[in-house]
Enzyme design. Structure first.
Site, mmCIF file in Angstrom:
data_model
loop_
_atom_site.group_PDB
_atom_site.id
_atom_site.type_symbol
_atom_site.label_atom_id
_atom_site.label_comp_id
_atom_site.label_asym_id
_atom_site.label_seq_id
_atom_site.Cartn_x
_atom_site.Cartn_y
_atom_site.Cartn_z
ATOM 1 N N GLU A 198 0.693 -57.465 37.526
ATOM 2 C CA GLU A 198 1.122 -57.031 36.198
ATOM 3 C C GLU A 198 1.079 -58.131 35.133
ATOM 4 O OE1 GLU A 198 1.658 -53.997 35.415
ATOM 5 O OE2 GLU A 198 1.594 -53.141 37.429
ATOM 6 N N SER A 250 -0.411 -6.211 47.464
ATOM 7 C CA SER A 250 0.068 -4.970 46.845
ATOM 8 C C SER A 250 1.158 -5.180 45.805
ATOM 9 C CB SER A 250 0.576 -4.010 47.924
ATOM 10 O OG SER A 250 -0.490 -3.553 48.726
#
Length: 731
Positions: free
Chosen positions: A103, A376
């Site tokens: 970083e 369904s």
């Protein structure tokens, strides 16, 4: 400001003449000098204002946001539950090195703002036309994580720089690194390196190895995209990139890097959950806060907000407990349980309960948003609702129930039985397939899709399989629940929402839910559908399981083998709550498919609504201005026909007919006589089991019989046995 000259200088300097190069070089030098002067001035301004933003409390824990229900009961805190700060001394040096190398390689040399990196980032941003390049130091990232949003604006970067300078003046580098490691987000709702260590490796941070530290250092850049749980290959590649950085900056040798890269991820995931029943709901609150109210998850976890949600705690807890019950999740793979999804919302769309999976943890895959084949359960939305609403059909209209081919498509009833004709009411109740496809063919696919589109269900399908929920892309459990609100809400569909209101850390209301609704069906259609879907639960495919609650709904399933399913559904509602249940494997194959049925989804739904206080006291109420739907007329065979001779008017011969039949007073009985091969209609009675015939020929030899008639459908039942009559013999 127009930076085209700088872009041109970057991309085309080799094609310029000397005069042009000189001109652009002067501009670049002018720009750099000006930037340096502005930067120095800006730096002194930052020194003056930086302290305005900093707050020691936020450096460690931030301000937790809290989620409460509408009665003010606290449900969960966002952020503080999954953080356990540790001192830097507890973090191995090799783990610290991994974060620094990844970083901010010059962390111990810079003053909180890496001017070289920042200048590079600014130029890159300008040339790309966006704010893509970060250029942030660890101190700047800490400033952003603790105080600011992730929105990429020049003003936010200025604030970030000001806070970073202030932090550098107030704290040592080791203190800043310690706070940074305790603030980082690692995905899955985990904040801080200690909790990340416990979650991914089930060990204290002090026990982390070099390769494990490299994996943790790999995650903050993209906690979701690099998740070792969901994307192990990407996580491995990213970890190895971090190991490469460690080698590059001299923390490890090339040989050590090569050896560490050969290591597996070595995960030993330990779920950190204090209230696992809330995980799905809280994640969806975070998603909505970001998408609808533009509050990022990071802001939300640190901003001290109070978020009011429409959760029903009893329903949320009951649904979680149901998802832990193996009885509802039956599959053929003994080593892997089927998955599931559950949603429940009030008629206005406020989500009362939601479960994204059986083993859901914060940040994991959410099955609520997973498109599946609805089977369904799609029939009321795609066929029966549109047919009723567009006119021409009523609940007791007769539909064709035959095995018919429509080109290459040949739908069949699941039990192989065909009645020739069946009412819409009964076709829904027992979930026959052939009538649904026939009716869709009658009203037209375009008509069906126009209604589905209004509900927000846009499908590319063009075939009659739509009637049975056989879709190319499927629909999500959340979509199904939302669509069914139209039946429970007089034809008006409600879109789901998770956030009722948001208050900032000062107690000011900054957002209020504005439920989105849309008229789909007429109130009459919605009421007819409710009455028919009640029949499904009372007498049809969803009658399994006990519930004292008034429920209407529809089952659904999609077949995988003759005896196994791919998906099992129930979508249903009570007088004030609408929900859906889906059960199935993420991947269905010959080794794993559902051995249960839609009964499991029905039972699960009923178990949840049974647990909600007050639900059993509610009943569906017919809205004003709509016609109610009578119960269906059921014809019974006429038996025990008896004919008795008697004297009628003026002492003329007469007959009294009586018989056994249904107690339903709506049935019409038609009486016929047959003499010398000729049939004569004699008359009819409604709701009575006797009939008188005056003026008969006492010498004739006549047979009588009775036929029941259904006034709802216009259909006749079977005729009674014939009784031959000679008047004198029946005196």
């Amino acid at each position: 400001m127009n930076w085209n000259w700088l872009k041109a200088w970057k991309s085309g300097v080799e094609h310029m003449d000397r005069k042009t190069i000189a001109m652009y070089s002067f501009k670049v030098a002018y720009f750099v000098l000006g930037a340096m002067i502005v930067g120095l001035l800006f730096y002194f301004v930052l020194l003056l204002v930086g302290n305005h933003y900093t707050n020691d409390k936020k450096m460690v824990m931030g301000q937790s946001s809290v989620v409460v229900d509408e009665q003010g009961h606290e449900i969960s805190k966002i952020y503080s539950e999954n953080q356990e700060p540790v001192s830097l001394k507890q973090v191995p040096k090799k783990v610290q090195d991994a974060f620094i190398a990844t970083e901010d390689a010059r962390f111990y040399q810079n003053s909180g703002i890496d001017l070289r990196g920042t200048f590079r980032a600014v130029v890159t941003d300008i040339l790309s036309g966006s704010k893509a390049e970060g250029g942030s130091t660890i101190t700047q990232q800490l400033a952003r994580n603790a105080y600011l949003s992730n929105q990429k604006t020049w003003f936010r970067k200025a604030q970030e720089a000001a806070i970073a300078i202030s932090l550098e003046r107030k704290y040592t580098k080791d203190q800043i690194l310690e706070m940074y490691l305790n603030q980082l987000y690692f995905g899955n709702g985990i904040y801080g390196i200690q909790m990340a260590s416990r979650f991914f490796f089930n060990k204290d941070v002090s026990q982390l190895t070099e390769d494990q530290g490299a994996l943790l250092a790999a995650l903050p850049k993209g906690p979701n995209g690099y998740s070792p749980i969901f994307y192990p290959q990407k996580a491995l590649e990213r970890r190895n990139l971090v190991l490469g950085q460690l080698q590059k900056y001299g923390y490890i040798s090339a040989n050590e890097a090569a050896q560490l890269k050969r290591q597996s991820l070595g995960l030993n995931v330990h779920k950190i959950q204090t209230h696992p029943e809330y995980d799905t709901y809280i994640d969806m609150v975070k998603d909505e806060a970001e998408q609808r109210y533009h509050i990022s998850p990071d802001d939300l976890t640190r901003g001290g907000y109070k978020i009011v949600v429409p959760m029903n705690i009893a329903a949320q807890t009951a649904s979680y407990n149901a998802f832990q019950n193996n009885a509802y999740f039956r599959g053929t793979n003994p080593k892997l349980s089927p998955q599931g999804a559950f949603t429940l919302m009030n008629k206005d769309g406020g989500v009362m309960a939601v479960q994204g999976g059986r083993d859901y943890v914060s940040g994991s895959y959410n099955h609520v948003n997973d498109p599946r084949q609805p089977g369904s359960s799609f029939k009321p939305l795609a066929v029966y609702g549109p047919a009723l609403d567009s006119g021409g059909y009523q609940p007791y209209s007769l539909l064709q129930d035959k095995e018919v081919s429509y080109g290459n498509y040949k739908p069949t009833n699941y039990n192989g039985v065909y009645r020739g004709k069946i009412t819409m009411y009964d076709a829904i109740t027992v979930s026959e397939n052939a009538p649904a496809v026939w009716l869709l063919n009658q009203i037209g696919i375009n008509k069906s899709k126009s209604y589905l589109s209004k509900m927000g269900i846009n499908i590319p399908d063009k075939g009659l399989a739509i009637a049975l929920g056989g879709l190319q892309q499927g629909v999500t459990p959340m979509q199904m629940a939302s669509a069914y609100t139209a039946f429970d809400n007089q034809g008006v569909q409600s879109q789901p929402y998770f956030i009722q209101a948001i208050y900032n850390s000062q107690g000011q209301k900054i957002a209020t839910a504005h439920p989105t609704t849309k008229k789909i069906f007429s109130p009459q259609t919605a009421w007819y559908m409710t009455r028919m879907l009640q029949s499904v639960v009372q007498n049809g495919t969803a009658e399994v399981g006990y519930s004292p609650v008034s429920i209407a709904g529809k089952t659904g399933s999609t077949a995988y083998t003759k005896n196994g399913l791919r998906d099992a559904w129930f979508v249903g509602y009570t007088p004030d709550a609408v929900g859906s249940v889906w059960i199935g494997y993420d991947t269905t194959d010959k080794n794993q498919y559902l051995s249960g049925s839609s009964d499991d989804a029905v039972r699960l739904f009923k178990s949840v609504v049974n647990s909600i206080p007050g639900q059993s006291k509610l009943a569906f109420e017919k809205p004003a201005g709509v016609s109610d739907l009578d119960q269906p007329v059921r014809l019974a065979r006429v038996t025990n026909l008896n004919v008795q001779g008697t004297l009628g008017k003026f002492a003329m011969p007469a007959l009294n007919l009586s018989w056994s039949g249904s107690s339903d007073k709506r049935i019409v009985y038609k009486i016929y006589s047959e003499e010398n091969g000729k049939t004569t209609y004699k008359g009819e009675v409604t709701g009575q089991n006797q009939y008188r015939i005056d003026f008969v020929n006492p010498l004739s030899n006549v047979a009588y019989y009775v036929i029941p008639y259904n006034p709802q459908t216009g259909m006749q039942g079977p005729a009674s046995d014939k009784v031959e009559v000679r008047w004198f013999s029946h005196l």
